[in-house]
Design an enzyme around this catalytic site. Sequence first.
Site, PDB file in Angstrom:
ATOM      1  N   ARG A 145      27.157  24.841  45.674  1.00  0.00           N
ATOM      2  CA  ARG A 145      26.199  23.945  46.319  1.00  0.00           C
ATOM      3  C   ARG A 145      24.773  24.223  45.867  1.00  0.00           C
ATOM      4  O   ARG A 145      23.979  23.304  45.683  1.00  0.00           O
ATOM      5  CB  ARG A 145      26.340  24.053  47.836  1.00  0.00           C
ATOM      6  N   TYR A 171      29.678  15.479  45.084  1.00  0.00           N
ATOM      7  CA  TYR A 171      30.625  16.599  45.024  1.00  0.00           C
ATOM      8  C   TYR A 171      30.057  17.878  45.628  1.00  0.00           C
ATOM      9  O   TYR A 171      28.878  17.973  45.919  1.00  0.00           O
ATOM     10  CB  TYR A 171      31.191  16.821  43.639  1.00  0.00           C
ATOM     11  N   GLU A 172      30.962  18.829  45.850  1.00  0.00           N
ATOM     12  CA  GLU A 172      30.674  20.076  46.564  1.00  0.00           C
ATOM     13  C   GLU A 172      30.174  19.827  47.988  1.00  0.00           C
ATOM     14  O   GLU A 172      29.334  20.551  48.511  1.00  0.00           O
ATOM     15  CB  GLU A 172      29.667  20.952  45.793  1.00  0.00           C
ATOM     16  N   GLY A 173      30.704  18.802  48.602  1.00  0.00           N
ATOM     17  CA  GLY A 173      30.308  18.439  49.959  1.00  0.00           C
ATOM     18  C   GLY A 173      29.288  17.321  49.914  1.00  0.00           C
ATOM     19  O   GLY A 173      28.124  17.541  49.573  1.00  0.00           O
TER      20      GLY A 173
END
Length: 590
Positions: A294, A433-435
């Site tokens: 993140r 992406y990645e949350g």
Amino acid sequence: MTSYTAPRKDMQFLLQEVLNVAASDIPGYADLDEGFTSAVIDEAGKVAEEVLAPLNAVGDAEGCVLENGVVRTPKGFDAAFRAMKEGGWTALDCDPDYGGQGLPYIMGTAVGEIFVSANMAFNMYQGLTHGAYSAIHAHGTPDQKAKYLPKMVSCDWTGTMNLTEPHCGTDLGLLRTKAEPQADGSYLITGQKIFISAGEHDLAENIIHLVLAKAPGGGEGTKGISLFIVPKFLVNDDGSLGERNGVSVGKIEEKMGIHGNATCVLNYDGAKGWLLGDLHKGMRAMFTMMNEARLGVGLQGYAVAEAAYQNALSYAKDRLQGRAVTGTQNAAGPADPLIVHPDIRRALMDQKSFVEGARALTFWGASLIDRAHHGDAAADGLIGLLTPVIKGFQTDRGFESAVQAQQIWGGHGYIEEQGMSQFVRDARIAMIYEGANGVQALDLVGRKLAQDGGKHVMAFFEMVKAECKAHDGDDRMKPFTEPLKAASKQLQAAGMFFMQNGMKNPDAALSGSYDFMHLMGHVCLGLMWTRMAKAAFVALDGGTSDKLFYETKIATGRYYMARQLPACAMHLARIESGADPVMALAAEAF
């Protein structure tokens, strides 16, 4: 054709004059003197400019191709990857016990920005490997570390993270991939994972997949999830490669951007895997990788914007269009360059002030990670609070900046051969992406604000207050401290609204979470610009030979404080409107 030049002086300014790394008490920072950091950044810049940037458009145009179960990367990627490995760039901040160079994380961050700006899709191959390395380093057994990490540090083997399935993305409690225990202590992994970046390619001899799956006895939801090491090729006891494991590529996704990175559907058909970390505690192990990822994605947000800005600036100086309203600036030509027009200046200043502020926030965040790695609980709590802000705010604003850069090119920016659209298309994924960024906002408001009794956000408020107080009596700093004080009070008012209304009506807090993330992002960049302005004034007072650099830094900071920080009042007003405007319509009314 776009170009890129590493922002060497800006990076050195942050490292040596704002963060003053060489004088820091963080272990390993004493070695980061001006000559050393300059040499590392300069060499990384050469690699980026001469090797990676020329391949950016190639990767975008060619993409990756699946042939007989093997993914072929774009022309030139293999040679470039070898150059990265041979130069030791993949091992920069890794553990020397496994072949790494042992530099602090902040140096990996600075070099990472340069490589992302030059070629985001290419850098993901090694970036994801670093995340997988970190997860194994933190949670692996001594045997697992010895078996996998040296080859991953060198990127002879690369790594991935496998979370998402066709029916579940954010809600990992719904995943169906199964792990069946075997008599030898291994597990057989069966299921399908999608959106796996760098999931298959021809750049490394092995790929080490980290896969979330459910083993028997774990129960429902995320509490029953475990994390497994599943190599593409099985690894023998002597370290040599054995037979192909039961993992295959279903297809390569056709995406909006990052075409040079292979985003795969991976099918696990009784693939052999080994537990990483504790059984049924896979989320904890995976979040070691996710949190690093993140921060890396937050870096991508401004790094792509930096490259886009450089090309917008160059175009604005060269493209002749119209005359300046205050009088002709280019009498020898048929028109004045775009940069004379106030609206073009506004767009450029939006980009410049964001990118430089975001770089400062990310570098500071990296220094907090270095502190946390050495057991500083306060630094660990603070970077945990800041992570969703760095990821969510910076990727939102980074995408907006890339669009602004494209806009400066006008119609030419919309033509693929010019290259500006690639920045926009590549930057877009970082918000997802990645949350996804909405989830980052929910994490910030729903978890991070109240974590450890709210002491980390209170520490942040005190830090801002102390920064402002430190400049009392310095009239030069008022254009920075006064807006920062106001913005901080607005952030605190938003937090108080959540406290007073969130328990009785959770929608009231969650309806304002996205605005809170952006409000806090502006306060963070306001804090960074205040620190940068002070460092610039110190340099000017010391009789620097480069007055223009520091005066430019101060003027850019003033722009952010005057033109961007007022957005905090808007975000507070939205938050205080509560849930009613957001939730007024029944689902069937849409």
